[in-house]
Write an enzyme that holds these catalytic residues in place. Structure first.
Site, PDB file in Angstrom:
ATOM      1  N   HIS A  68       0.836  -1.208   0.000  1.00 23.61           N
ATOM      2  CA  HIS A  68       0.000   0.000   0.000  1.00 23.61           C
ATOM      3  C   HIS A  68       0.870   1.257   0.000  1.00 23.61           C
ATOM      4  O   HIS A  68       0.675   2.165  -0.818  1.00 23.61           O
ATOM      5  CB  HIS A  68      -0.887  -0.035   1.242  1.00 23.61           C
ATOM      6  N   GLU A  69       1.837   1.295   0.898  1.00 25.39           N
ATOM      7  CA  GLU A  69       2.679   2.490   1.020  1.00 25.39           C
ATOM      8  C   GLU A  69       3.626   2.633  -0.168  1.00 25.39           C
ATOM      9  O   GLU A  69       3.914   3.751  -0.608  1.00 25.39           O
ATOM     10  CB  GLU A  69       3.463   2.447   2.336  1.00 25.39           C
ATOM     11  N   HIS A  72       1.841   4.378  -2.915  1.00 20.51           N
ATOM     12  CA  HIS A  72       1.841   5.832  -2.701  1.00 20.51           C
ATOM     13  C   HIS A  72       3.181   6.431  -3.146  1.00 20.51           C
ATOM     14  O   HIS A  72       3.230   7.433  -3.867  1.00 20.51           O
ATOM     15  CB  HIS A  72       1.642   6.162  -1.221  1.00 20.51           C
TER      16      HIS A  72
END
Length: 253
Positions: A68-69, A72
């Site tokens: 997820h990170e 980003h």
């Protein structure tokens, strides 16, 4: 994003991006082992080895949050905004990057990249399960991977800051008014509404379950709600302060 300090951490690099793993993550791992260890033992009768399987659950959650990170960070890099750090901690994680000329569309794209990565992993995992039909512990871990990524993706799409879905509210108001601060104010209030909804849902679950809900689950839910409320409130306070400064500067001209 704001850097959080304090606490020990292990730091490495992944794809050239500094990755900081806080020791507080061990609290998450311990909670998962406490919750799922006995359940795995009841299903497979593994004895103490069931807790090793539960620890694997924690590892899979760590990988899901990291994916997820990273989404980003890599999407920010694609816009020319250098990522400076990814941190994984008690509350999940956050990514810091140096944003240049930001627009509602770019801000939204970077924010939604995280949930999108989790939903893609969930979709691919579901296809692999349907194709190869793993069984036993392997089948359970595969199903858990799909479920965790689906939940992480959907949860982060809830429309209120500090969750990623809050950027949809912020970007919509920002594009309509030309003011990012007004967008942030709206998204912060939306975050408070989301937290209130989560608390009501948790209370309903407790009542419907007749008090049988695991105490650890209740405590974790309460802590997450508190952190989300604090994040939303900080956003509201910062946006109000910024708007007051803008009004003061406008009167001073």
């Amino acid at each position: 994003m704001t850097r959080r300090r304090g606490g020990s951490a292990a730091r490495i690099r992944i794809l050239g991006i500094p990755l900081r793993l806080r020791a507080s993550w061990l609290i998450v791992a311990a909670a998962i082992v406490m919750i799922f260890g006995p359940q795995v033992d009841r299903i497979f009768d593994l004895g103490i080895a069931a807790y090793a399987v539960a620890l694997a659950y924690a590892g899979l959650l760590l990988v899901s949050v990291l994916a997820h990170e990273l989404a980003h960070a890599l999407s920010a890099r694609a816009f020319g905004w250098p990522p400076t750090e990814i941190e994984l901690n008690l509350w999940g994680g956050h990514t810091e990057f140096l944003a240049g000329d930001s627009t509602p569309t770019k801000s939204l794209a970077v924010s939604l990249a995280g949930p999108a990565a989790n939903l893609v992993i969930a979709g691919v995992g579901w296809w692999l399960i349907e194709t190869f039909t793993p069984v036993g512990v392997l089948g359970m871990l595969a199903s858990v991977t799909v479920l965790m990524n689906f939940l992480v993706g959907v949860f982060n799409l809830l429309p209120g800051l500090p969750l990623d879905g809050g950027r949809l509210v912020e970007s919509t108001v920002w594009a309509a008014t030309g003011s990012r601060l007004r967008g942030a104010l709206a998204a912060g209030w939306a975050g408070r509404v989301v937290v209130a909804g989560l608390v009501l849902a948790a209370v309903w679950l407790l009542i419907a379950d007749g008090g049988g809900t695991n105490l650890v689950v209740v405590v974790v839910a309460a802590m997450v709600s508190f952190v989300l409320w604090q994040g939303a409130s900080d956003t509201v306070a910062a946006a109000r302060a910024g708007l007051r400064r803008e009004r003061g500067e406008g009167r001073g001209r």
